[in-house]
Design a protein around this motif. Structure first.
Motif, mmCIF file in Angstrom:
data_model
loop_
_atom_site.group_PDB
_atom_site.id
_atom_site.type_symbol
_atom_site.label_atom_id
_atom_site.label_comp_id
_atom_site.label_asym_id
_atom_site.label_seq_id
_atom_site.Cartn_x
_atom_site.Cartn_y
_atom_site.Cartn_z
ATOM 1 N N ALA A 51 0.792 -1.237 0.000
ATOM 2 C CA ALA A 51 0.000 0.000 0.000
ATOM 3 C C ALA A 51 0.820 1.281 0.000
ATOM 4 N N GLY A 52 2.146 1.210 0.085
ATOM 5 C CA GLY A 52 2.941 2.420 0.150
ATOM 6 C C GLY A 52 2.625 3.215 1.412
ATOM 7 N N LEU A 53 2.721 4.535 1.307
ATOM 8 C CA LEU A 53 2.401 5.373 2.469
ATOM 9 C C LEU A 53 0.942 5.229 2.884
ATOM 10 N N GLY A 54 0.097 4.764 1.970
ATOM 11 C CA GLY A 54 -1.307 4.528 2.312
ATOM 12 C C GLY A 54 -1.489 3.520 3.424
ATOM 13 N N LEU A 59 -3.012 1.185 9.407
ATOM 14 C CA LEU A 59 -2.231 1.113 10.639
ATOM 15 C C LEU A 59 -2.872 1.969 11.731
ATOM 16 N N SER A 60 -3.353 3.144 11.361
ATOM 17 C CA SER A 60 -4.023 4.024 12.335
ATOM 18 C C SER A 60 -5.340 3.415 12.805
ATOM 19 N N LEU A 61 -6.098 2.823 11.879
ATOM 20 C CA LEU A 61 -7.359 2.174 12.262
ATOM 21 C C LEU A 61 -7.096 0.980 13.181
ATOM 22 N N ALA A 62 -6.035 0.226 12.892
ATOM 23 C CA ALA A 62 -5.685 -0.912 13.742
ATOM 24 C C ALA A 62 -5.295 -0.437 15.142
ATOM 25 N N PHE A 63 -4.618 0.704 15.230
ATOM 26 C CA PHE A 63 -4.262 1.282 16.532
ATOM 27 C C PHE A 63 -5.518 1.613 17.333
ATOM 28 N N ILE A 213 -3.543 -4.967 12.061
ATOM 29 C CA ILE A 213 -3.872 -5.183 13.478
ATOM 30 C C ILE A 213 -2.959 -6.226 14.108
ATOM 31 N N TRP A 214 -2.322 -7.038 13.262
ATOM 32 C CA TRP A 214 -1.361 -7.997 13.811
ATOM 33 C C TRP A 214 -0.216 -7.279 14.512
ATOM 34 N N GLY A 215 0.015 -6.017 14.124
ATOM 35 C CA GLY A 215 1.057 -5.242 14.776
ATOM 36 C C GLY A 215 0.721 -4.792 16.181
ATOM 37 N N PHE A 216 -0.511 -5.048 16.646
ATOM 38 C CA PHE A 216 -0.942 -4.548 17.952
ATOM 39 C C PHE A 216 -1.522 -5.624 18.862
ATOM 40 N N VAL A 217 -1.567 -6.865 18.418
ATOM 41 C CA VAL A 217 -2.175 -7.896 19.261
ATOM 42 C C VAL A 217 -1.172 -8.388 20.301
ATOM 43 N N GLY A 218 -1.643 -8.561 21.516
ATOM 44 C CA GLY A 218 -0.807 -9.151 22.549
ATOM 45 C C GLY A 218 -0.504 -8.267 23.740
ATOM 46 N N ALA A 219 -0.898 -6.984 23.697
ATOM 47 C CA ALA A 219 -0.613 -6.120 24.848
ATOM 48 C C ALA A 219 -1.308 -6.623 26.107
ATOM 49 N N GLU A 220 -2.424 -7.336 25.936
ATOM 50 C CA GLU A 220 -3.179 -7.831 27.095
ATOM 51 C C GLU A 220 -2.467 -8.960 27.824
ATOM 52 N N PHE A 221 -1.282 -9.347 27.365
ATOM 53 C CA PHE A 221 -0.540 -10.398 28.068
ATOM 54 C C PHE A 221 -0.099 -9.939 29.459
ATOM 55 N N VAL A 222 -0.262 -8.656 29.738
ATOM 56 C CA VAL A 222 0.007 -8.212 31.111
ATOM 57 C C VAL A 222 -1.095 -8.675 32.061
ATOM 58 N N CYS A 223 -2.286 -8.954 31.546
ATOM 59 C CA CYS A 223 -3.428 -9.275 32.424
ATOM 60 C C CYS A 223 -3.255 -10.572 33.208
ATOM 61 N N PRO A 224 -2.723 -11.663 32.611
ATOM 62 C CA PRO A 224 -2.506 -12.863 33.424
ATOM 63 C C PRO A 224 -1.482 -12.659 34.538
ATOM 64 N N LEU A 225 -0.737 -11.551 34.482
ATOM 65 C CA LEU A 225 0.254 -11.260 35.510
ATOM 66 C C LEU A 225 -0.309 -10.383 36.622
ATOM 67 N N VAL A 246 3.426 3.299 22.030
ATOM 68 C CA VAL A 246 4.834 3.154 21.647
ATOM 69 C C VAL A 246 4.948 2.305 20.384
ATOM 70 N N ILE A 247 4.164 1.254 20.327
ATOM 71 C CA ILE A 247 4.204 0.351 19.172
ATOM 72 C C ILE A 247 3.757 1.078 17.906
ATOM 73 N N PHE A 248 2.693 1.873 17.993
ATOM 74 C CA PHE A 248 2.188 2.594 16.817
ATOM 75 C C PHE A 248 3.258 3.535 16.260
ATOM 76 N N VAL A 249 3.872 4.319 17.127
ATOM 77 C CA VAL A 249 4.905 5.258 16.680
ATOM 78 C C VAL A 249 6.084 4.503 16.062
ATOM 79 N N THR A 250 6.507 3.437 16.713
ATOM 80 C CA THR A 250 7.658 2.663 16.238
ATOM 81 C C THR A 250 7.390 2.046 14.869
ATOM 82 N N ILE A 251 6.226 1.400 14.714
ATOM 83 C CA ILE A 251 5.909 0.745 13.444
ATOM 84 C C ILE A 251 5.741 1.762 12.325
#
Length: 467
Positions: A51-54, A59-63, A213-225, A246-251
């Protein structure tokens, strides 16, 4: 990002209980370190190539979709502060069958698919940079065995490792992106043409939300802790919200930077697009930087998974939803050692069968995405069900603008599942792979609930039973 680890003597272990030793820095490291994996590094660059810059649009919608699940998990984790995480929430919201299905689909199945793909990628990238250095698959199994042993040694060891790994990984990815965008590396090869057609797909770019959205899945892994967290009412929500930001800016920087140096068609068609980016930007030195990023990303992901998923199984066993052996804690270190070994085993099996086949990596990652998004949909439904069943119950964290985030999250994730692959020929394979495993999990869950637990499939338990 803070990498400090708050491990003090103020949280002594009680017999048969987990210890509260994790501060905000450690939880943030989990939220970031699990998400930013090599699989993410590959899929995000492939999306940028398509998609290029598009690609910044999906990515923003996935965030935004990620923020919806973060809000739902924050409310549930503090309302039902149990290591079982999603299984405990769903048990009291929708019943035992959805609880088992959600946890196994979103985490156990994902461990089989995504962690295996992650280890395969590490083996491939090191084999590419240092051909013939080690036998095939020795690195994948070596990393898995190493972090299994380290997680058996206790949550203190995990926390120290995770903070260091996450910090190094984010610094490396930001260095790649910032160097490329600012032009402080080698001369940008494609700078003149990057904006000529910034969104070649037009409205069709929205079909890439599933990939993004695959770039944002998994943050909830803090919950089992949560049972091992200090000040969870503050640190659980903050760590996830800060983490996905942090992930959104980095990606975003990482993807835009790659478009300055690598042609789109090469990014979209490569199994190792991060290799192309690093070498185009830094030449031979880029290979070393890439190996550092690959090793820290994979080790961080494996480390987080081997900490969080076994604690989900521990919580499920406490609720009678899994084998009672998963309740076993190491007398010396207080770790759920049976569950740790089980997760390590199911991670290693797909590697054994698929070997070093690069074509299997995309299939594994996208099949994992389907299973994970299903779990997120159930999480949103949990919040809605519990708001209706217990409207006046105290909630340390309440979702702002309820129920809008849940409705948006459910709708967005259903669309993402529908458009799970930009390549139509992969779609059937993805649904067959995910469907076969989920079907087997569903069958086992029905027999377990009816014959072992002897309970109805869809009758919620009283919330007092998990508090």
């Amino acid at each position: 990002m803070s990498a400090s680890v708050s491990v003090t003597a103020e949280a002594p272990a009680e017999a048969g209980k987990l210890r509260r030793v994790l501060g905000l820095g450690s939880l943030l490291a989990v939220a970031v370190g699990l998400v930013v994996s090599q699989g993410v590094m590959v899929l995000m660059l492939q999306g940028a190539g398509i998609a290029g810059l598009g690609f910044l649009i999906p990515l923003s919608l996935a965030f935004l979709l990620a923020l919806t699940y973060v809000l739902s998990f924050s409310e549930l984790a503090l309302m039902v502060p149990r290591a079982g995480s999603l299984s405990s929430y769903t048990e009291v919201a929708l019943g035992h069958f959805p609880a088992i299905l959600a946890t196994f689909s979103g985490y156990i199945v994902v461990a089989m698919f995504a962690l295996s793909a992650e280890l395969l990628l590490l083996d491939l990238i090191i084999g590419k940079v240092y051909p013939g250095l080690l036998p095939d698959m020795s690195i994948a199994y070596g990393v898995l065995i190493l972090f299994t042993l380290l997680n058996l040694l206790g949550i203190d060891i995990f926390a120290r490792l995770q903070s260091a790994l996450a910090l190094v990984m984010v610094i490396v990815l930001l260095a790649l992106g910032l160097t490329a965008v600012t032009g402080s590396g080698s001369e940008p090869a494609l700078a003149g043409g990057i904006g000529a057609d910034w969104n070649p797909l037009g409205a069709g770019v929205l079909t890439l939300v599933a990939l993004a959205i695959w770039g944002f899945v998994g943050a909830e892994f803090v919950c089992p802790l949560v049972e091992e967290s200090k000040r969870p009412e503050r640190n659980i929500p903050r760590s996830m919200i800060l983490g996905v930001t942090v992930i959104f800016v980095t990606i975003a920087l990482y993807c835009v930077g790659a478009l300055f140096y690598v042609p789109r068609e090469e990014l979209s068609g490569s199994v190792l697009p991060h290799y192309l980016f690093a070498t185009a930007l830094f030449g031979e030195a880029g290979k070393v930087l890439l190996v550092v990023a690959a090793v820290t990303a994979t080790c961080s992901t494996v480390n987080s998974s081997l900490a969080a998923i076994p604690r989900m199984l521990y919580g499920m066993a406490q609720n009678g939803q899994a084998f009672p052996q998963f309740k076993s804690l190491s007398r010396r270190y207080g770790t759920p050692w049976v569950a740790v070994l089980f997760v390590a085993m199911i991670t290693g099996v797909p590697i054994l069968f698929m070997g070093d086949d690069p074509d299997s990596i995309g299939l594994l990652l996208l099949a994992a995405a389907v299973a994970w998004l299903l779990a997120y949909i159930i999480c949103h439904l949990d919040v809605i069900a519990l708001r209706r069943r217990y409207p006046h119950m105290h909630r340390p964290f309440r979702t702002p603008f309820y129920p809008l985030p849940q409705i948006v999250g459910i709708a967005g994730m259903l669309v993402a599942i529908y458009y799970v692959s930009p390549a139509e020929e992969l779609t059937l394979k993805i649904f067959l792979s995910a469907g076969a495993v989920l079907g087997l999990v569903s069958l086992i869950a029905v027999f377990w609930i009816k014959l072992v637990m002897r309970k109805p499939l869809f009758r919620p338990e009283p919330i007092e039973s998990v508090q």
